[in-house]
Design an enzyme around this catalytic site. Sequence first.
Site, PDB file in Angstrom:
ATOM      1  CG  HIS A 165      -2.172   0.389   0.793  1.00  0.00           C
ATOM      2  ND1 HIS A 165      -2.762   1.786   0.291  1.00  0.00           N
ATOM      3  CD2 HIS A 165      -3.496   0.086   0.963  1.00  0.00           C
ATOM      4  CE1 HIS A 165      -3.667   1.804   0.112  1.00  0.00           C
ATOM      5  NE2 HIS A 165      -4.427   1.024   0.520  1.00  0.00           N
ATOM      6  CB  SER A 166       4.399   1.799   1.176  1.00  0.00           C
ATOM      7  OG  SER A 166       4.913   0.995   0.409  1.00  0.00           O
TER       8      SER A 166
END
Length: 480
Positions: A135-136
């Site tokens: 998700h980064s």
Amino acid sequence: MTYGEEEPVSPMARVFQSPGIDLCAVTIMGFKTKINPDVVLDALKQNVSKHPRFSSILSDNGAKWIETEVSVEDHVIVPYIDAEEIGEGGQSFIDDYMSRLTMIPLDRSRPLWDIHILNVKTSEAEAVGFIRSHHSLGDGMSLISLMLACTHKTSDPDMFSNAIPSMKRRATMSHSLKTKGWFLRSIFTIGSTMRLLWNTTIDMLLLLATVLFLKDTKTPLKAGADVRSNPKRFYHRIISLDDIKLIKNAMNMTINDVLFGITQASLSHYLNRQYGTKKEEDGALTSYRNNLPDGIRFRVACTVNLRSDIGFKPLADMMVKDSKCRWGNYFSFIFLPFTIGLQTDPLVYLKMSKSMMARKKHSYHAALVYFIIKIVLKVFGAKAAAELFDRPVRNTTTCVSNVIGPMEEISFRGHPVSYIAPSSYGHSHALLIHLMSYADKMIISLAYDPTVISDPHKICDDMEESLKAMKASLCERGLL
């Protein structure tokens, strides 16, 4: 970025790759034909591998992106599949495979993404692609924009699938009021500002209480402390987007209002059935229709896009510095108080949802949460920011996210897509609900902890039944 160049990691990206959270986004794509791995590799080499985030690794402290060389072959996995292992149910094999992957972290020595090609037939597709990306790397809006850049319209293979309209945020003052005199406009502005400040103050006090002590009621959907370490499973259901639009127009509300009304209704019915089953197991009488206990506190973490331009843009535009619709993790959360109860009129759920969403839109809660996390990150570090982000999430029951998808069917290098089901894992909830439109479909995508929820299909059944009941109620009243 050039090879070896470093770039700072955004605040939310720092939070998502903290050791205590480690959130991973997944996209499950069903295809109408078998997938040719060579075609996928060629497409990735031309597109995805050149993307700055998908060709970078994190520094040791997680604060910088470092450009690196990408070997696409290392990121595309085509497992050997024994026909006997699949048996009669291809979906069961795929579900087990995806669940095992939720326990295998992405390799941090290379870019944080991979694609798994499963040429296994299910009731909805001839093959399934399972895409993992940390998700980064970016939020749902960013990842969907990348997907659109790699696909084309099925009806016109020569045209890219940028078939999502650009949208602006709705004005707080109606057009009719703008035509009135300055005095009425001033009264409206003062009243609206006071209400905005009041709502924001209440929301921030509730957030503080949630961080410190305020927890949701323990229900059959509420996760325990060890939920993050448990394997997750995924389940999806396709319902009619046209039916949702009919209800939206008849009730003069947004698609989001309808979706949250359906979700509130379905979770009420699901929990009522769960409590009824528990009473039967305990030997109690269950002749009463309503088995729900009084005073259930049930809050939903809802993702909010913070970009000033909330519509999708071509990927090239998103990568431009200072773009109003830029790539990255530019979203926050608000907490929606669901009223868990049985209603004789299904339209009551829609009215409650519309009122709740209108109230939450008139608050700076989401923007302030993002700002506070950013300040805490700078002053106290990533660990403190991650705890500030995660604690209120742990104290709520579930999370719901909604994203608009392509308005027309799309294909990936000659592979028509039958459905797209986004989700994620690494969160503190036993249930995560993603909703995504695709052509004339709305895909309900669940990520769930099987030790807490053993029957996710019943949640989707309740969502379908709630949609039908709302539509039937509108028809009976001559509104459709």
